[in-house]
Write a protein that holds these residues in place. Structure first.
Motif, short mmCIF file in Angstrom:
data_model
loop_
_atom_site.label_atom_id
_atom_site.label_comp_id
_atom_site.label_asym_id
_atom_site.label_seq_id
_atom_site.Cartn_x
_atom_site.Cartn_y
_atom_site.Cartn_z
N ASN A 302 40.79 19.58 45.53
CA ASN A 302 39.91 19.19 46.64
C ASN A 302 39.67 17.69 46.66
O ASN A 302 39.58 17.08 47.73
CB ASN A 302 38.56 19.91 46.54
CG ASN A 302 38.70 21.41 46.64
OD1 ASN A 302 39.71 21.96 46.20
ND2 ASN A 302 37.74 22.06 47.22
N ASP A 305 42.78 16.20 48.17
CA ASP A 305 42.81 16.39 49.62
C ASP A 305 41.92 15.35 50.28
O ASP A 305 42.27 14.74 51.28
CB ASP A 305 42.30 17.79 50.00
CG ASP A 305 43.32 18.85 49.65
OD1 ASP A 305 44.46 18.48 49.33
OD2 ASP A 305 42.94 20.03 49.68
N LEU A 306 40.77 15.19 49.69
CA LEU A 306 39.80 14.26 50.25
C LEU A 306 40.35 12.84 50.26
O LEU A 306 40.15 12.07 51.19
CB LEU A 306 38.54 14.32 49.41
CG LEU A 306 37.32 13.69 50.03
CD1 LEU A 306 36.68 14.66 51.01
CD2 LEU A 306 36.34 13.32 48.95
N ARG A 390 30.98 26.59 43.86
CA ARG A 390 31.73 26.98 45.07
C ARG A 390 31.29 28.38 45.53
O ARG A 390 31.07 28.61 46.71
CB ARG A 390 33.23 27.01 44.78
CG ARG A 390 33.84 25.67 44.98
CD ARG A 390 35.36 25.66 44.92
NE ARG A 390 35.75 24.27 44.81
CZ ARG A 390 36.56 23.77 43.91
NH1 ARG A 390 37.16 24.54 43.05
NH2 ARG A 390 36.80 22.47 43.89
N PRO A 395 31.01 28.58 52.23
CA PRO A 395 31.66 27.59 53.09
C PRO A 395 30.70 26.49 53.57
O PRO A 395 31.11 25.58 54.28
CB PRO A 395 32.16 28.43 54.27
CG PRO A 395 31.32 29.66 54.25
CD PRO A 395 30.78 29.86 52.88
N GLU A 398 31.66 21.46 50.77
CA GLU A 398 32.90 21.27 50.00
C GLU A 398 32.49 20.85 48.59
O GLU A 398 31.76 19.88 48.41
CB GLU A 398 33.67 20.13 50.69
CG GLU A 398 34.97 19.76 50.07
CD GLU A 398 36.11 20.64 50.57
OE1 GLU A 398 37.09 20.73 49.84
OE2 GLU A 398 35.97 21.23 51.66
N ILE A 400 33.66 19.49 45.03
CA ILE A 400 34.81 18.87 44.38
C ILE A 400 34.45 18.40 42.97
O ILE A 400 33.31 18.07 42.67
CB ILE A 400 35.44 17.74 45.22
CG1 ILE A 400 34.67 16.45 45.09
CG2 ILE A 400 35.57 18.09 46.69
CD1 ILE A 400 35.51 15.29 45.53
N SER A 415 29.99 17.83 49.10
CA SER A 415 30.13 17.04 50.32
C SER A 415 29.83 17.92 51.53
O SER A 415 30.29 19.06 51.62
CB SER A 415 31.58 16.53 50.35
OG SER A 415 31.93 16.05 51.61
N LEU A 416 29.04 17.39 52.45
CA LEU A 416 28.74 18.13 53.67
C LEU A 416 28.47 17.12 54.80
O LEU A 416 28.30 15.93 54.52
CB LEU A 416 27.59 19.13 53.49
CG LEU A 416 26.22 18.73 52.99
CD1 LEU A 416 25.25 19.90 53.15
CD2 LEU A 416 26.24 18.33 51.54
#
Ligand code: FAD
Ligand code: MLT
Ligand code: ZN
Length: 497
Positions: A302, A305-306, A390, A395, A398, A400, A415-416
């Motif tokens: 993650n 990806d970020l 998680r 959902p 996020e 990480i 993170s949001l």
């Protein structure tokens, strides 16, 4: 405040409010130019790097000498004005911003050498700064020492407690070849740099930068410099200042032990199929690479990806010497610990790998709001927390995980799109209780700041907290440190008193 309820702090009514006479007094001490009231500059100084905490100080002071720091603090102490030392303002726990709503504190902008300038200065001299971190372009060495910053080289060079020296470095043996730091073109250099000299010891392989000196809140200059290699007369006071986040005084001079530059540096960027393989790889790296391993960093998928990098899986960095590293990588591939990887071919490639790792905090900032936790945990438990979080948050956010795996230091980030108190209530106190249950630390390297000032009990026993309180009481009443009110003077650290 910008962040959620976690960033609200009550002002301590003990402190006075700044007035026109105070400002006149500061101008007399520093000269007009260094007493800043310009709104734009104040806004920058009143806002932390994460844009989570916002202060309302009406004044920014830029002292250029220990004597000026001393005069300012003495004056503030006599008027009972709150002071917040600030270095590069890259702290991640809201420690460098005065956050009190109505009343202005005085922001003493303690400056100093920007870490990156020290890194390149030493590099040119053939030495290594034992400290390196992603914020190096802005953070200052005074801030680094005051937060006891860890960073990317800790696995090899250890804590600043071990690297900051408490003795004079300009003793005769060091004079030959010494260089004034003021010769380096550092546009942002301010008070620390005016005093620090970089001395190169020609007769051996190490260099010492500056020395440790601090000014207490009542203006007393505490000289912890010495010329002796061994000196066991009582407490080693400098250690109290390393990591004390400005709560005991302002650090004005620093001495750091810098090891010689390595003859070669190699970097591998590797993918492991799961966290257990990362753990095993770390174990193997420590066993097989030993002292040549200078960094072992970790990012989960993650994080990658970020950071917009299209590499899948769990990724780690290993930083070591080439021949041994190649042999080690080969064995680890054969043994199934590594599923993919690349060895940097040149310095540019190595730097681009590091940029991915160092770019994660910034990518998080750009993605929106972030709840950031900096934890020490047993390596085998570390990633369980990321996974538990998680599941807990679903959902809504996020989750990480990245960090300094080689040091058992996890950066858990949530993170949001924007700060949300309901999500925060799901995260805290869970994250602290989980850490405490596994005998971890809720503050591995970033410090407490405002964020964790009242969370100490998760990592410290009642007895050790009571002894800090006791020490502060003694300090005020009996010890000849000139420490009568300094613990009170640094408002955000009132928790310690
Ligand atoms: P500031 O943020 O200005 O201040 C930090 C604290 O120290 C405050 O409490 C302040 O009051 C006090 N202070 C500052 N200067 C003095 C002084 N001279 N005397 C007394 N008190 C003082 N930290 C790590 O440990 N490891 C990392 O790898 C790391 N990476 C980072 C990457 C990024 C992108 C960012 C933004 C931050 C990172 N940090 C890291 C956090 C931060 O950079 C460090 O805590 C750094 O040491 C702070 O230095 P500063 O000069 O910016 O201090
Ligand atoms: C890092 O290791 O990148 C820093 O400590 C900053 C962060 O935790 O985000
Ligand atoms: Zn870190």
């Amino acid at each position: 405040f910008f962040g959620s309820r976690s960033t609200v702090t009550e002002r301590n009514p003990v402190f006075s409010t700044i007035n026109a006479d105070d400002i006149a007094q500061f101008k007399e001490i520093l000269g007009e130019k260094y007493v800043i009231q310009d709104e734009e500059r104040l806004l920058a100084a009143n806002t932390d790097w994460m844009r989570k905490y916002k202060g309302s100080s009406k004044l920014l002071l830029q002292p250029r000498s220990t004597a000026e720091v001393s005069q300012i603090l003495k004056y503030c102490n006599s008027r009972c004005l709150a002071v917040v030392p600030q270095g590069g303002n890259t702290g991640l726990v809201g420690g460098s911003v005065p956050v009190f709503d109505e009343v202005s504190g005085v922001l003493v902008c303690e400056a100093g050498c920007i870490l990156e300038n020290l890194v390149s200065f030493l590099d040119n001299q053939g030495f290594i700064m034992p400290l390196d971190l992603g914020a190096k372009g802005s953070c200052q060495i005074g801030g680094n020492v005051s937060t006891n910053a860890g960073g990317l080289r800790f696995v090899r060079y250890g804590s600043l407690h071990g690297n900051v020296l408490g003795r004079r470095v300009w003793a005769d043996t060091f004079r030959d070849g010494s260089l004034e730091l003021s010769r380096i073109p550092l546009e942002t250099m301010a008070i620390v740099a005016h005093f620090v000299s970089v001395s190169k010891r020609t007769s051996s392989m190490s260099v010492h930068v500056g020395s440790l000196e601090a000014v207490l809140a009542n203006g007393t200059v505490l000289d912890m410099l010495g010329t002796l290699r061994k000196d066991n007369t009582g407490y080693d006071l400098k250690h109290l200042f390393i990591g004390s986040e400005g709560s005991l005084g302002i650090v004005t001079k620093i001495s750091i032990l810098a090891p010689p530059k390595l003859s070669s540096v190699n970097l591998a960027f590797l993918a492991c199929k799961d966290y257990v393989s990362c753990q095993n790889l770390l174990l193997e790296a420590k066993r097989k690479l030993g002292e040549i391993l200078s960094a072992f960093e970790f990012l989960d998928g993650n994080s990658m990806d970020l950071a917009n990098v299209l590499i899948l899986g769990t990724n780690i960095y290993v930083h070591a010497s080439r021949e041994k590293l190649e042999a080690f990588l080969l064995r680890s591939m054969e043994g199934g610990l590594i599923s993919d990887g690349v060895l940097a071919q040149d310095m540019n490639q190595a730097l681009s790998f590091w940029r991915i790792r160092e770019g994660v905090p910034e990518a998080l900032m750009k993605a929106g709001a972030v709840y950031k936790y900096d934890l020490s945990l047993p390596v085998e438990k570390m990633y369980d927390l990321v996974e538990a979080m998680r599941i807990r948050l679903g959902p809504a956010a996020e989750v990480i995980g990245y960090g300094h795996l080689g040091d058992g230091n996890l950066h858990l980030n949530i993170s949001l799109p924007e700060y949300n108190d309901n999500v925060l209530a799901q995260i805290e106190p869970f994250v602290y209780e989980w850490t405490s249950k596994h005998r971890g630390s809720i503050s591995a390297e970033h410090g407490l700041g405002l964020m964790k000032a009242n969370k100490i009990h998760y990592s410290r026993s009642p007895e050790s907290m009571a002894s800090v309180t006791k020490w502060n009481q003694l300090n005020r009443e009996e010890l000849p440190l000139g420490a009568s009110e300094e613990v009170f003077m640094v408002e955000k650290k009132i928790i310690l008193s």
